[in-house]
Structure formats: structure tokens, C-alpha cells
Design a protein around this motif. Structure first.
Motif, PDB file in Angstrom:
ATOM      1  N   SER A  43     -78.338 -86.593  10.455  1.00 40.54           N
ATOM      2  CA  SER A  43     -78.753 -86.372   9.071  1.00 40.54           C
ATOM      3  C   SER A  43     -77.619 -86.750   8.155  1.00 40.54           C
ATOM      4  O   SER A  43     -76.459 -86.695   8.494  1.00 40.54           O
ATOM      5  CB  SER A  43     -79.157 -84.912   8.860  1.00 40.54           C
ATOM      6  N   SER A  44     -77.994 -87.138   6.952  1.00 39.01           N
ATOM      7  CA  SER A  44     -76.993 -87.606   5.999  1.00 39.01           C
ATOM      8  C   SER A  44     -76.946 -86.672   4.821  1.00 39.01           C
ATOM      9  O   SER A  44     -77.661 -85.692   4.738  1.00 39.01           O
ATOM     10  CB  SER A  44     -77.343 -89.019   5.536  1.00 39.01           C
ATOM     11  N   SER A  45     -76.091 -86.992   3.872  1.00 34.74           N
ATOM     12  CA  SER A  45     -75.958 -86.203   2.658  1.00 34.74           C
ATOM     13  C   SER A  45     -77.252 -86.251   1.880  1.00 34.74           C
ATOM     14  O   SER A  45     -78.049 -87.173   1.998  1.00 34.74           O
ATOM     15  CB  SER A  45     -74.811 -86.743   1.810  1.00 34.74           C
ATOM     16  N   SER A  46     -77.441 -85.269   1.039  1.00 34.89           N
ATOM     17  CA  SER A  46     -78.679 -85.173   0.277  1.00 34.89           C
ATOM     18  C   SER A  46     -78.675 -86.044  -0.952  1.00 34.89           C
ATOM     19  O   SER A  46     -79.608 -86.000  -1.730  1.00 34.89           O
ATOM     20  CB  SER A  46     -78.899 -83.719  -0.150  1.00 34.89           C
ATOM     21  N   SER A  47     -77.651 -86.803  -1.146  1.00 41.54           N
ATOM     22  CA  SER A  47     -77.570 -87.625  -2.347  1.00 41.54           C
ATOM     23  C   SER A  47     -78.744 -88.574  -2.414  1.00 41.54           C
ATOM     24  O   SER A  47     -79.024 -89.331  -1.507  1.00 41.54           O
ATOM     25  CB  SER A  47     -76.266 -88.415  -2.363  1.00 41.54           C
ATOM     26  N   SER A  48     -79.446 -88.572  -3.541  1.00 42.38           N
ATOM     27  CA  SER A  48     -80.606 -89.428  -3.705  1.00 42.38           C
ATOM     28  C   SER A  48     -80.225 -90.865  -3.965  1.00 42.38           C
ATOM     29  O   SER A  48     -81.053 -91.753  -3.857  1.00 42.38           O
ATOM     30  CB  SER A  48     -81.463 -88.917  -4.874  1.00 42.38           C
ATOM     31  N   CYS A  49     -78.965 -91.098  -4.317  1.00 37.84           N
ATOM     32  CA  CYS A  49     -78.536 -92.453  -4.633  1.00 37.84           C
ATOM     33  C   CYS A  49     -78.054 -93.208  -3.407  1.00 37.84           C
ATOM     34  O   CYS A  49     -77.780 -94.399  -3.478  1.00 37.84           O
ATOM     35  CB  CYS A  49     -77.432 -92.428  -5.698  1.00 37.84           C
ATOM     36  N   HIS A  96     -81.015 -80.825   6.031  1.00 37.78           N
ATOM     37  CA  HIS A  96     -79.980 -81.844   5.965  1.00 37.78           C
ATOM     38  C   HIS A  96     -78.642 -81.190   5.672  1.00 37.78           C
ATOM     39  O   HIS A  96     -78.573 -80.128   5.059  1.00 37.78           O
ATOM     40  CB  HIS A  96     -80.293 -82.919   4.923  1.00 37.78           C
ATOM     41  N   LYS A  97     -77.604 -81.839   6.146  1.00 39.68           N
ATOM     42  CA  LYS A  97     -76.256 -81.372   5.855  1.00 39.68           C
ATOM     43  C   LYS A  97     -75.821 -81.917   4.504  1.00 39.68           C
ATOM     44  O   LYS A  97     -76.003 -83.094   4.214  1.00 39.68           O
ATOM     45  CB  LYS A  97     -75.278 -81.850   6.939  1.00 39.68           C
ATOM     46  N   SER A  98     -75.232 -81.061   3.707  1.00 39.48           N
ATOM     47  CA  SER A  98     -74.784 -81.460   2.380  1.00 39.48           C
ATOM     48  C   SER A  98     -73.271 -81.538   2.348  1.00 39.48           C
ATOM     49  O   SER A  98     -72.579 -80.589   2.715  1.00 39.48           O
ATOM     50  CB  SER A  98     -75.272 -80.462   1.321  1.00 39.48           C
ATOM     51  N   THR A  99     -72.792 -82.689   1.895  1.00 39.60           N
ATOM     52  CA  THR A  99     -71.351 -82.874   1.695  1.00 39.60           C
ATOM     53  C   THR A  99     -71.058 -83.348   0.273  1.00 39.60           C
ATOM     54  O   THR A  99     -69.915 -83.649  -0.042  1.00 39.60           O
ATOM     55  CB  THR A  99     -70.796 -83.895   2.696  1.00 39.60           C
ATOM     56  N   ASP A 100     -72.088 -83.429  -0.574  1.00 42.66           N
ATOM     57  CA  ASP A 100     -71.898 -83.886  -1.946  1.00 42.66           C
ATOM     58  C   ASP A 100     -71.122 -82.861  -2.758  1.00 42.66           C
ATOM     59  O   ASP A 100     -71.273 -81.647  -2.571  1.00 42.66           O
ATOM     60  CB  ASP A 100     -73.243 -84.130  -2.624  1.00 42.66           C
TER      61      ASP A 100
END
Length: 688
Positions: free
Chosen positions: A170-176, A486-490
Motif C-alpha cells: 500500500s502507498s501513501s494516501s496522497s491523491s496527487c 492504507h499506510k499514511s506517511t504524508d
């Protein structure tokens, strides 16, 4: 004569001076020659040596000239090899000092022939004629962009698998974040084809925008424009493309509106993928510029041509997104008038990288006309060929099949609202309902930017994209409660494992009524399960557009015992639908925002609601598939008989990245959504 040995002795400069030693036979012949010519032997030796030296110098000059010629040819060939681009991979060949032998040239010719055959096939597919019939195309300025991103392979997940698998890869939750990887493989042979495709699309968009009858006919009930497919096929010499596949549907719509933004600014935002996504956060889930084929003029962007990718969404986790690879070109056709045209291309060409569904943009775009006082008139045309491979839930069939979900009316309604928002962002002043001290203009802009990020994050988190592996927990209909991890790193979100949960319900109430219910802070206790029955008070208010419902609020709970926590909320509404998004935020963070500092690092965890019309009224007019007209929209969303409401929560399940989802967390979020839905239905008198 046979020459003797050559030896040398050092001269005055330390260099060896060469001299020639003759053989006895040579000396005898020279003496005989000197006797007959009455010349001293020394003169004969000198003249012979001089003659030999002259011949040697002449030969050396010829050899030196020939050597220089070969050296120049060698340098030219090496420089040419440095600039060679491989037709297959687009990269430069490895440096090699050896010349190509005949076998290498034969192999290269074979590759070039295969490339020519492939591009000729592309030309036949796109343009209807082989490459040998293509007219010459003037060269354009090419500026390639590096594309170094992740992997496209992102298969779905079976509901029978363990939910903890959602955390893998899973990736960061960033929509961009653009998570797919495609090699930049636009060859020199393909570029002229793409230039011609874009030119043809530009010409078609201009004609479709400016032509009324018999191409477009007005519907009797709502006055919307309906494209006449038979007329369209005759006008543009199409061969019944809508009958290519049995399940193909043509969606066509045209609409116009006046927006509060200058035409050059609009054109610049349309041609920039990041600005394009920022301008349409409720429609564009993600966008990316793959390659710039022509940069155009610096200020007007006239002559620009780019290859782009975008993924479009309906604000629900159950409606499949639509992915497009397309060319976008811009041309200023006269003073103050621009045309932006799109047309789909087959990219990437490998079948295993292609999206699961195959929507295609037929020539679409908009005509932008500059008006006084910073306004622009925009006439928008959407023309899409859809082959539905993914089933659409029953609740959304009317909205999607009518063409309204992705039609021109929705784009323009969103554009009007966002242009009003950007205008408010630059206005000074703020109403007096605040935390006791009116913030500065910088504080207002900071708060609006924070709220915009909150809305964009919320919309991205409920998309039915391949990025989100939604799993249905329960539900009596075909929607149910869906969750994803998802894992968040933002920097803009709490660090850890985030749990997103959402469901969509139908309510027999108008979208306007449902939006007013969620927006009013006085009715919040009727649906907010987490408020524990405590009412809230609006302590700050920022007007966000011409519609009174578009605003940003700061809410404080009364008698909650949590004086350090506030609620940041933004309400957005237009003719295409509404969004109410909120997130808890602490007082120190709000103080940072009010002081005008950068809000990018303030963590937010948005939850909220989306309200869409059910589309039943617009669908009563039907959409033609292979008939006289195509589904269209001018203003079909007003007066909808019901609403499609998506309820979405985002929860920080654990601050530890290694945390795993347990059954208790699943039951908690399921009960939270079920209770919220029940209270909403009760408050609106919509109980079954």
C-alpha cells in the motif's frame, strides 16, 4: 635504385637528423652519371636527394589530405551515431568505436521495417488510411519529459482474502501521487501521426461547438442539446463507430457558461495536469502529463500539444473510474478566443498494461472566449465512446447511463464554482464571526487552502480506483459498507494506518434539501454520532462563492469537555451535486492557520458526505445507442426526484505502521456507519 640504410645523429636542438647511406652499386652509378654530365658528384647527390624529397613531400601531401578526409568522415559518422535514437526503445545506442558491419546494418534495417509496419498499422487505425498516403507534416518542437514512477500492475483483491492483505504494497494516501509506470516511448514516426490526430480533433471540436441544427437538436422538455449521430457520421465521414462493439455507448453533451476567470488563466490551467486536477477535485481523481510534444507560445499556450493521462470519478466508491490516455492541444484561433481539444490515443500499446475498460475520448474540448472584467465564456463538448466492462450498481445506473455523470454540464457547473472559489481566495476581508480576532487576508487564504486540501483528500479517498482495494463488509443491497486500508506517511495526514469506510444510500428527498440538512450546524446533532448529542456553534465563517451554501466554517462543540478541539468544515454545492466535508483540528493548529502561516503540514483526517441527484428525471428522455441521438445534458440535474448520498469516514486505526486490522475495528466502523445512516433517514422522514 635500391636505397641504403637510414641513420640519424643529434642536431643542435637535440633532435635526430636523418641522412641516407648509399650502397656501393648506387655510388658507382652516380659516379658514372657525374662523369658524363660534367657535374661534381656532390651536386648529383644533392639533386637526387632533392628530387626524392620533393616526390616524398608530394606523396605525403596526397596521403595527408586523404587521411584528413577519412578522419572527417569518421568524426561525422561518430557524431551522427551519438544522435541516433533507437526506434524500439527510444534510447541512445551504446558507444562503440567500431563501425557497423553489414550484418548489423541488416538487423537495423529489419527493425526499422518492423517499426514502419507497426506505425502504418496505427495510422490505418487512427486515420483510416495507410502511412504511405499521409501528407507531409511540418516538424514541431519536441520537449520530452522523464517519467519515473511506480508500477501499473495493481490487481483487485478478492473479498474472501484476509483484510490485512490490504496493507501489503500500500502507498501513501496522497491523491496527487501517480502510481503507474509507463515508458516514454513516443517514437519519431509516431509524432507526426499524433500531430495530425490533434489537428483533426481541433478542427472537429470547432465545428461541433459552433454548429447547431442539424448536428444538435434541442429537447422539448428541458432545452438540452442532443447530438444527432447520423448527421455527425455524415459530417465527419465516420463509418458507424458506435456500432463497433455490441455494448458500446456514445455519450455526447454540449453546454456553455460564463465563469469568473480570465481566458489565459483558464488555458494555462487546462494545459497543466496538476492545475487541471486542482481545478476539478470532485471529478479528476488524478492527472499526469506523460510527454510534451510541442510547448507552444509562452504566454498564450497557443500551439501546445501534450500527451496526458487522467482518471475520472463519480463521488462514490462503487462507480468504476474512467481512465483516458489522450492528446490535448491548444490553439488561439483569433484575438481573445482559444480552443482546447482532446482525443484518445492507444497508449500504452501493450495489452497487459491497458486499463480493464476501454473508454475513448472522441474529439472533445471547449471554446474559450475572453470577456470584460476578467470573465470568460466557455462552451464545452464531451464526446465519449464507452464499452462498459465493469458493472454499475443499480443505484447509479440512471445517473451514469444518461451521460450526466461525466457530461459537459457537470464539468461547467464545477468550473463555475471553482472559479468563484479562486476569486474569493484573492478578496480581502472576512465576516466578523470568528474567534474574537478577525484574521488577516493571509490568514483567510491559509484557511481556504487548508480546507481545499481537506476536500481534495476526501474526494480522493472515496474513489473507486484501482489504488483502493475496497472490500464489502455487509449490505442488503448491491452497495453495502466498504472499507479499505492504507499506510499514511504524508505530512498533511496523521502518520500510521488509516481506515476508510463508506456506503451509498438512496433517499427520497431532493439534493437541495439533503445538503441544507447537513450544512446547518443546528441539525448536526441529528446525524453526528460522535458528538454525543452535544450541539455545535459556528465561530468562524468564510464565504466561498456566489451560492450561499458554498462556505468554510469553524465549529466548536458546546458542553463537550474538549475545549482544545474544533471542527473545520467546508460545504460545496452546484447543479451537479454537493459535498460536505469536515475534520477535527486542535486550537494550536488553527492559530497557526489564522496567523497566515503555511498550512501544508497540519494533519487532517476528513470525513463527510456527497450528495448526487439520482438521475431518474434525466434518464426518462433516454440515451440513444446507435439511434438518432446520443445522451446529453444541458441542465438535467435540477428537480431530481431523489438523492444518492455517500457517507464516508476516515479513522486513524493505529499510529503504528505495523498495526493489523482486527474484527473489533471492522465491527466498530460498520456500526458507526449503520447508526449514522439510520439517524439521517429518521431526521429526513425517509425510514423504510
Amino acid at each position: 635504385m635500391d636505397s641504403g640504410d637510414e641513420q640519424g645523429v643529434p642536431d643542435s636542438r637535440g633532435r635526430k637528423k636523418r641522412y641516407h647511406r648509399h650502397t656501393p652499386r648506387q655510388i658507382q652509378e652516380l659516379e658514372s652519371y657525374a662523369l658524363h654530365t660534367s657535374l661534381p658528384l656532390s651536386r648529383v647527390l644533392h639533386d637526387g636527394a632533392l628530387s626524392r624529397a620533393q616526390h616524398d613531400r608530394a606523396d605525403n601531401c596526397v596521403l595527408r589530405a586523404e587521411n584528413d578526409k577519412i578522419r572527417c568522415e569518421n568524426i561525422a559518422m561518430r557524431e551522427a551515431l551519438k544522435n541516433v535514437i533507437c526506434p524500439s526503445c527510444g534510447s541512445s545506442p551504446s558507444s562503440d568505436d567500431s563501425y557497423f558491419d553489414e550484418q548489423k546494418l541488416r538487423m537495423e534495417n529489419s527493425r526499422l521495417k518492423e517499426e514502419l509496419d507497426r506505425v502504418s498499422s496505427l495510422a490505418s487505425r487512427y486515420l483510416g488510411r495507410p502511412i504511405t498516403q499521409l501528407p507531409p507534416v511540418q516538424p514541431v518542437s519536441i520537449s520530452s519529459l522523464d517519467l519515473s514512477v511506480g508500477s501499473y500492475n495493481n490487481p483487485g483483491i478478492s473479498p474472501s482474502l484476509d483484510l490485512d492483505l490490504l496493507l501489503r504494497n500500500s502507498s501513501s494516501s496522497s491523491s496527487c501521487a501517480f502510481q503507474y509506470s509507463y515508458p516514454t516511448a513516443i517514437t519519431e514516426l509516431e509524432k507526426p501521426l499524433m500531430v495530425e490526430m490533434a489537428t483533426n480533433a481541433m478542427e472537429e471540436v470547432i465545428r461541433v461547438v459552433q454548429t447547431d441544427e442539424p448536428l444538435w437538436l434541442k429537447s422539448g422538455s428541458e432545452g438540452r442539446d442532443i447530438l444527432q449521430l447520423e448527421t455527425y457520421d455524415r459530417m465527419f465521414k465516420r463509418s458507424g463507430h458506435q456500432l463497433k462493439f455490441p455494448d458500446t455507448q456514445i455519450e455526447a453533451s454540449r453546454d456553455s457558461a460564463v465563469v469568473l476567470m480570465s481566458s489565459p488563466t483558464l488555458v494555462d490551467m487546462f494545459m497543466d495536469a496538476n492545475k487541471w486536477a486542482e481545478l476539478f477535485p470532485t471529478i479528476v481523481y488524478k492527472a499526469r502529463t506523460i510527454e510534451v510534444l510541442a510547448s507552444g507560445m509562452a504566454r498564450s499556450r497557443s500551439g501546445s500539444l501534450v500527451l496526458m493521462y487522467e482518471e475520472l470519478q463519480v463521488l462514490s466508491p462503487v462507480v468504476p473510474t474512467r481512465e483516458f490516455f489522450f492528446l490535448r492541444c491548444c490553439q488561439q484561433i483569433e484575438q481573445g478566443v482559444w480552443v482546447v481539444a482532446d482525443v484518445s490515443v492507444d497508449y500504452p500499446r501493450e495489452s497487459h498494461l491497458a486499463p480493464s475498460s476501454t473508454p475513448r475520448k472522441l474529439p472533445s474540448g471547449c471554446l474559450i472566449e475572453e470577456m470584460a472584467d476578467g470573465y470568460s465564456k466557455v462552451t464545452w463538448v464531451e464526446h465519449t465512446e464507452i464499452e462498459e466492462n465493469n458493472p454499475i450498481p443499480v443505484l447509479f445506473k440512471d445517473l451514469v447511463n444518461s451521460g450526466v455523470a461525466f457530461g459537459a454540464q457537470r464539468w461547467l457547473a464545477t468550473l463555475q464554482r471553482m472559479c468563484d472559489r479562486f476569486a474569493c481566495l484573492t478578496m480581502a476581508g472576512l465576516p466578523a464571526r470568528d474567534l474574537g480576532v478577525a484574521p488577516s487576508p493571509d490568514g483567510k487564504r491559509s484557511m481556504m487552502k487548508l480546507a481545499q486540501r481537506m476536500v481534495s483528500n476526501f474526494c480522493a479517498n472515496i474513489a473507486a480506483s484501482k489504488d483502493h482495494k475496497w472490500i464489502t463488509l455487509s449490505g442488503s443491497n448491491d452497495v453495502g459498507v466498504r472499507v479499505t486500508l492504507h499506510k499514511s506517511t504524508d505530512a498533511g495526514q496523521p502518520s500510521g494506518v488509516l481506515l476508510s469506510a463508506a456506503t451509498t444510500i438512496w433517499l427520497p428527498a431532493s439534493p437541495e434539501r439533503v445538503f441544507s440538512f447537513f450544512k446547518d450546524e443546528r441539525t448536526r446533532t441529528q446525524w453526528d454520532v460522535l458528538s454525543n448529542g452535544n450541539s455545535v456553534q459556528e465561530v468562524a465563517h468564510i464565504i466561498n462563492g456566489s451560492h450561499p451554501g458554498n462556505c468554510i466554517s469553524l465549529l466548536r462543540g458546546l458542553n463537550s469537555g474538549q475545549n482544545t478541539m474544533l471542527i473545520l468544515q467546508e460545504c460545496c454545492t452546484d447543479e451537479s451535486g454537493s459535498v460536505v466535508v469536515y475534520s477535527p483540528i486542535d486550537v494550536p493548529a488553527i492559530n497557526v492557520v489564522m496567523s497566515g502561516e503555511d498550512p501544508s503540514y497540519i494533519p487532517l483526517l476528513p470525513s463527510g458526505f456527497t450528495i448526487l441527484p439520482d438521475g431518474q428525471r434525466s434518464s426518462s428522455l433516454g440515451s440513444a445507442v446507435g439511434g438518432q441521438g446520443a445522451s446529453s445534458s444541458s441542465n438535467p440535474l435540477r428537480g431530481s426526484s431523489g438523492s444518492l448520498v455517500t457517507v464516508a469516514f476516515q479513522i486513524l486505526m493505529s499510529s503504528l505502521p505495523s498495526a493489523k486490522l482486527n474484527l473489533e475495528s471492522v465491527m466498530t466502523v460498520n456500526n458507526l456507519i449503520a447508526t449514522t445512516v439510520q439517524q439521517i433517514k429518521a431526521a429526513l422522514n425517509c425510514l423504510d
